[in-house]
Design an enzyme around this catalytic site. Structure first.
Site, PDB file in Angstrom:
ATOM      1  N   ARG A  26       0.814  -1.220   0.000  1.00 44.64           N
ATOM      2  CA  ARG A  26       0.000   0.000   0.000  1.00 44.64           C
ATOM      3  C   ARG A  26       0.846   1.268   0.000  1.00 44.64           C
ATOM      4  NH1 ARG A  26      -3.851  -1.650   4.908  1.00 44.64           N
ATOM      5  NH2 ARG A  26      -1.894  -2.674   5.465  1.00 44.64           N
ATOM      6  N   GLN A  27       2.131   1.132   0.312  1.00 42.48           N
ATOM      7  CA  GLN A  27       3.025   2.294   0.256  1.00 42.48           C
ATOM      8  C   GLN A  27       3.681   2.341  -1.123  1.00 42.48           C
ATOM      9  OE1 GLN A  27       5.321   1.554   3.983  1.00 42.48           O
ATOM     10  NE2 GLN A  27       4.618   3.588   4.558  1.00 42.48           N
ATOM     11  N   ASP A  98     -14.695   0.513  -2.689  1.00 38.10           N
ATOM     12  CA  ASP A  98     -14.265   1.876  -3.009  1.00 38.10           C
ATOM     13  C   ASP A  98     -14.048   1.977  -4.509  1.00 38.10           C
ATOM     14  OD1 ASP A  98     -11.532   1.055  -3.665  1.00 38.10           O
ATOM     15  OD2 ASP A  98     -11.240   0.842  -1.512  1.00 38.10           O
ATOM     16  N   LYS A 121     -16.319   5.843  -0.457  1.00 39.26           N
ATOM     17  CA  LYS A 121     -15.765   5.995   0.889  1.00 39.26           C
ATOM     18  C   LYS A 121     -14.890   7.236   0.960  1.00 39.26           C
ATOM     19  CE  LYS A 121     -11.330   3.552   0.584  1.00 39.26           C
ATOM     20  NZ  LYS A 121     -10.514   2.430   1.061  1.00 39.26           N
ATOM     21  N   THR A 154      -7.514  -3.821   8.985  1.00 36.99           N
ATOM     22  CA  THR A 154      -8.266  -3.591  10.222  1.00 36.99           C
ATOM     23  C   THR A 154      -9.768  -3.736  10.008  1.00 36.99           C
ATOM     24  OG1 THR A 154      -8.373  -1.209   9.806  1.00 36.99           O
ATOM     25  CG2 THR A 154      -6.495  -2.021  11.088  1.00 36.99           C
ATOM     26  N   GLY A 156     -11.843  -1.796   8.575  1.00 36.15           N
ATOM     27  CA  GLY A 156     -12.631  -0.567   8.616  1.00 36.15           C
ATOM     28  C   GLY A 156     -13.391  -0.322   7.331  1.00 36.15           C
TER      29      GLY A 156
END
Length: 247
Positions: A26-27, A98, A121, A154, A156
């Site tokens: 993700r980075q 998303d 989102k 997580t 979310g």
């Protein structure tokens, strides 16, 4: 990396690193000042350690393939997940949690002959790893909704999306993902959300104490084996997936 270095020093002719889950994926860009691009750094480390080729499963973004200075085979767990999802009964809707996953969700919808919906989102700028789901684009009322994503960390994003689907009349909500990181408090969030079950693959080990009634694990080992065979037989890896592994 240590094993790669050992193989290089042992004069291996060709070294292929098979990485089911590419860490720090993700980075892959700078989203704010003074941030590292760790996905690129990791690719450099693999190359320097001796890898001549990488094989990965469902990279977070296609651009990661360009970070490594050598061939990269991008596999997808879609065939495994689709085969399982075909057993679901009812009017199916594939939902992207998303806008960034719409292209992948479209492929799932085509494979399953299902409708497509999208959850809009917005990430909170004041709280780390916090997501607010705002709106649903598409009709989900009375449908069995399957949220598809490349990973659950997580939870979310996926739980916020599930809440929106339930509010709009979805009769069941299933989550399907390749990489189950399940960082705390992911499993607790999922258990308290409208999500009935999470379907993941075995690219990562599950946390201890994971409820088998909540999380279903599918194996991608046969897919990886076919890809390795194609690599060493100089055959096409993309043909295994019918082009669905292309970003």
């Amino acid at each position: 990396l240590v094993c790669l270095d050992a193989l290089k020093r042992a004069s291996a002719r060709r070294i292929t690193a098979v990485i089911p889950y590419y860490g720090y994926a993700r980075q892959d860009r700078k989203s704010s000042g003074r941030e590292p691009i760790t996905a690129k750094l990791l690719a450099n480390l693999f190359k320097e350690a001796g890898a001549s080729r990488l094989v990965g499963v469902d990279l977070h973004s296609g651009q990661i393939q360009g970070f490594f200075d050598g061939p990269v085979d991008h596999l997808t767990a879609m065939p495994v997940l689709v085969d399982h999802l075909k057993s679901l009964e009812g009017d199916l809707a594939i939902v992207s949690p998303d806008a960034g996953r719409v292209k992948v969700a479209e492929r799932y919808a085509m494979q399953l002959g299902a409708d497509l919906a999208i959850v809009h989102k917005r990430r909170s700028h004041s709280a780390f790893n916090t997501v607010e789901a705002k709106e649903v684009v598409g009709d989900v009322e009375g449908k069995v909704c399957v949220l598809v994503d490349d990973m659950i960390d997580t939870a979310g994003t996926i739980c916020a999306a599930a809440e929106q689907l339930a509010e709009r009349g979805a009769i069941r909500v299933i989550a399907a993902t390749t990489h189950g990181l399940f960082s705390d408090p992911a499993l607790e969030r999922i258990a308290e959300s409208p999500i009935e079950k999470v379907v993941v693959t075995d690219t990562l080990p599950l946390p201890d104490g994971t409820d088998p009634d909540l999380v279903k694990v599918l194996s991608v080992a046969p897919l990886i084996a076919r890809a390795i065979d194609a690599v060493f037989e100089d055959a096409s890896v993309s043909e295994i997936f019918g082009g669905n592994n292309l970003s």
